[in-house]
Design an enzyme around this catalytic site. Sequence first.
Site, short mmCIF file in Angstrom:
data_model
loop_
_atom_site.label_atom_id
_atom_site.label_comp_id
_atom_site.label_asym_id
_atom_site.label_seq_id
_atom_site.Cartn_x
_atom_site.Cartn_y
_atom_site.Cartn_z
N LYS A 123 0.82 -1.22 0.00
CA LYS A 123 0.00 0.00 0.00
C LYS A 123 0.85 1.27 0.00
O LYS A 123 0.45 2.29 -0.56
CB LYS A 123 -0.93 0.01 1.21
CG LYS A 123 -2.04 -1.04 1.15
CD LYS A 123 -3.02 -0.84 2.30
CE LYS A 123 -3.69 -2.12 2.71
NZ LYS A 123 -4.94 -2.42 2.07
N GLU A 207 -2.33 7.33 7.90
CA GLU A 207 -3.07 8.20 6.99
C GLU A 207 -4.28 8.76 7.72
O GLU A 207 -4.68 8.28 8.78
CB GLU A 207 -3.48 7.47 5.70
CG GLU A 207 -4.53 6.40 5.88
CD GLU A 207 -4.89 5.66 4.58
OE1 GLU A 207 -4.04 5.58 3.67
OE2 GLU A 207 -6.02 5.16 4.51
N HIS A 242 -14.41 -3.49 8.39
CA HIS A 242 -13.68 -3.03 7.21
C HIS A 242 -13.75 -4.03 6.06
O HIS A 242 -12.91 -4.01 5.16
CB HIS A 242 -12.20 -2.71 7.51
CG HIS A 242 -12.01 -1.75 8.63
ND1 HIS A 242 -12.59 -0.50 8.64
CD2 HIS A 242 -11.31 -1.84 9.79
CE1 HIS A 242 -12.25 0.12 9.75
NE2 HIS A 242 -11.48 -0.67 10.47
N ARG A 299 -6.25 -8.43 -9.04
CA ARG A 299 -6.90 -9.73 -9.22
C ARG A 299 -8.37 -9.52 -9.54
O ARG A 299 -8.86 -8.40 -9.48
CB ARG A 299 -6.78 -10.54 -7.93
CG ARG A 299 -7.32 -9.72 -6.75
CD ARG A 299 -7.46 -10.52 -5.50
NE ARG A 299 -7.59 -9.69 -4.33
CZ ARG A 299 -8.73 -9.19 -3.87
NH1 ARG A 299 -9.87 -9.47 -4.47
NH2 ARG A 299 -8.77 -8.43 -2.79
P1 ADP Z 1 -7.87 -3.87 2.73
O1 ADP Z 1 -6.58 -4.14 2.02
O2 ADP Z 1 -7.98 -4.57 4.01
O3 ADP Z 1 -9.03 -4.02 1.81
P2 ADP Z 1 -8.30 -0.98 2.46
O4 ADP Z 1 -7.24 0.06 2.54
O5 ADP Z 1 -8.84 -1.27 1.12
O6 ADP Z 1 -7.77 -2.30 3.16
O7 ADP Z 1 -9.49 -0.55 3.43
C1 ADP Z 1 -10.58 -1.40 3.72
C2 ADP Z 1 -11.71 -0.57 4.34
O8 ADP Z 1 -11.27 0.10 5.53
C3 ADP Z 1 -12.24 0.55 3.47
O9 ADP Z 1 -13.21 0.09 2.56
C4 ADP Z 1 -12.82 1.50 4.49
O10 ADP Z 1 -14.08 1.07 4.95
C5 ADP Z 1 -11.84 1.40 5.62
N1 ADP Z 1 -10.79 2.42 5.48
C6 ADP Z 1 -9.58 2.26 4.92
N2 ADP Z 1 -8.87 3.40 4.93
C7 ADP Z 1 -9.65 4.32 5.51
C8 ADP Z 1 -9.48 5.72 5.84
N3 ADP Z 1 -8.37 6.37 5.57
N4 ADP Z 1 -10.51 6.36 6.44
C9 ADP Z 1 -11.67 5.71 6.75
N5 ADP Z 1 -11.88 4.41 6.48
C10 ADP Z 1 -10.89 3.72 5.87
MG MG Z 2 -9.30 -2.97 0.06
#
Ligand code: ADP
Ligand code: MG
Length: 509
Positions: A123, A207, A242, A299
């Site tokens: 990431k 972040e 999440h 993917r």
């Molecule tokens: P993963 O790799 O586990 O899918 P992501 O970065 O895609 O991780 O985040 C998964 C979920 O977590 C997002 O869909 C959101 O609901 C929450 N999330 C991630 N980053 C943030 C953020 N900066 N602020 C608020 N919610 C977040």
């Molecule tokens: Mg994700």
Amino acid sequence: MSKPAPPPFRKVMVANRGEISVRVQQSLREMGIVACAVYSDPDRAALHTIKADEAFPIGPGPSHESYLDIDKLIAAAHAMECEAIHPGYGFLSENADFSQAVNDAGLVFIGPQPAAMRDMGNKLAARRIMEDAGVPVVPGVTEPIHDSDQAIAIAEGIGYPVLIKAASGGGGKGMRVVTASKDMASALERTQGEARSAFGDDAVFVEKFIERPRHLEVQIMGDHHGQVVHLFERECSVQRRHQKVIEESPSPSISQETREKLCAAAVAAARSVDYHNAGTVEFIVDEDDNFYFLEMNTRLQVEHPITENVVGVDLVAAQVVVAAGQPLPWKQEELTQRGHAIEFRIYAEDPSRNFAPSLGTVLRLRTPLGAGVRNDLGIREGYEVPIFYDPILAKLIVRAENRAMAIARGRRALADYRLLGFQHNIPLHRWVLEQPEFISGHYSTRFLEERFTAEELTRHMGDDELEAMAAALALIESGVGEAKVSTGTTPPPLSPWGTNARAAIGRRR
Ligand code: ADP
Ligand code: MG
Ligand code: ADP
């Protein structure tokens, strides 16, 4: 009548299990390709094993001894004389070493090239690439955090709350919200520890935590001839921990202008890493419709069927064709959104006990039928859900002319769904479709967390579901059959849902 295209491969192996293995096999077979599967010991009689034209055993239940064992998978592909491997989602699907090993073994990996997987698999690295490509990223850092003083300084710069996130994280794991400096040290340590044990990499970063955001993502697809197209967006804001539970397309919450900007940003993201094959660019959108890059998944995604329904394509077939070196089957201007689709993920878990995994044998399974209803299934009657894997069992996807009709169709299909033997989240889906926020299309990723309570569930269970629950409870109380018909094995089987179930069935009689 037009003749079907000659199959690009003779035999292809799916290096996965459950519903996604079954789904990939379907496209392979339609293309005239022999569909081969692999299976672990507990999956010997699984649907994906039975459905395959050929299936090869790859060892015991634990994933690292079977579905995550690169050598065994490649040996299986050779043994079945396959020419290509489709990784599905989860397991090794985003592992660049696997894709490299597949190539080195003289086989075709049905997915992006290893370099793009490496770039996007982390990431932090992905954030740097996106910044350079001019794609907005969530405010935060582009280098890993090493100590809490550094983290506090950054958090004070961007403002609390912040999110500590594992650079190699996935599946909603490895992230923690921090609202004040005093909590930073322990949160940092715990997230690093989790990241190390879950992902073998303790790199974390900070972040901005966006309040009440929506999760939107764009399906993209590139080929080896310089073409990249997008297949529009998916709204995935109904989440627990999440992780997505319901997805829909088109998004009910964005303007056409935002849609166009999102899709253009996703194509720019894919072009910046010369992306081949199917991928998804994920964004988080704030209350003012500002969007920020979250990550790219290199993917096929769980929720790909809603895009297939709305755009009218077969993404798996396109993946196979592109992997064989052929051009994308469609041009951007040929792709449009038509109607509305919603996907409900069916998980073996108990929504009333904080979504704890639930185990058992599928005693009864009757999937809904009819126009606009698609079932992607990974289970069958008599099958015991193994403890080793992701709790996703199946997906129900409904499609209709517009969103209101898709919701009505979803309600009908969920009412028709019969699945007995353990706890699952179908009653939760029925509940969601009654909520004003969902119906209006204005909901954030906090929707379930803020609104859902266990007490809501029994109202959304059918009589046979309640009766099965009551029977299971009676068995447990008499000390018999706990493991077989259980409402969840460990810890205590008496969930509020179960207790309510008995009360509710008492009232209904
Ligand atoms: P993963 O790799 O586990 O899918 P992501 O970065 O895609 O991780 O985040 C998964 C979920 O977590 C997002 O869909 C959101 O609901 C929450 N999330 C991630 N980053 C943030 C953020 N900066 N602020 C608020 N919610 C977040
Ligand atoms: Mg994700
Ligand atoms: P058969 O070999 O009897 O033609 P299949 O290969 O279609 O059956 O599937 C094997 C078994 O998997 C079936 O007997 C059934 O138990 C289960 N199964 C297959 N498709 C479905 C489905 N759509 N829904 C539920 N169970 C299914």
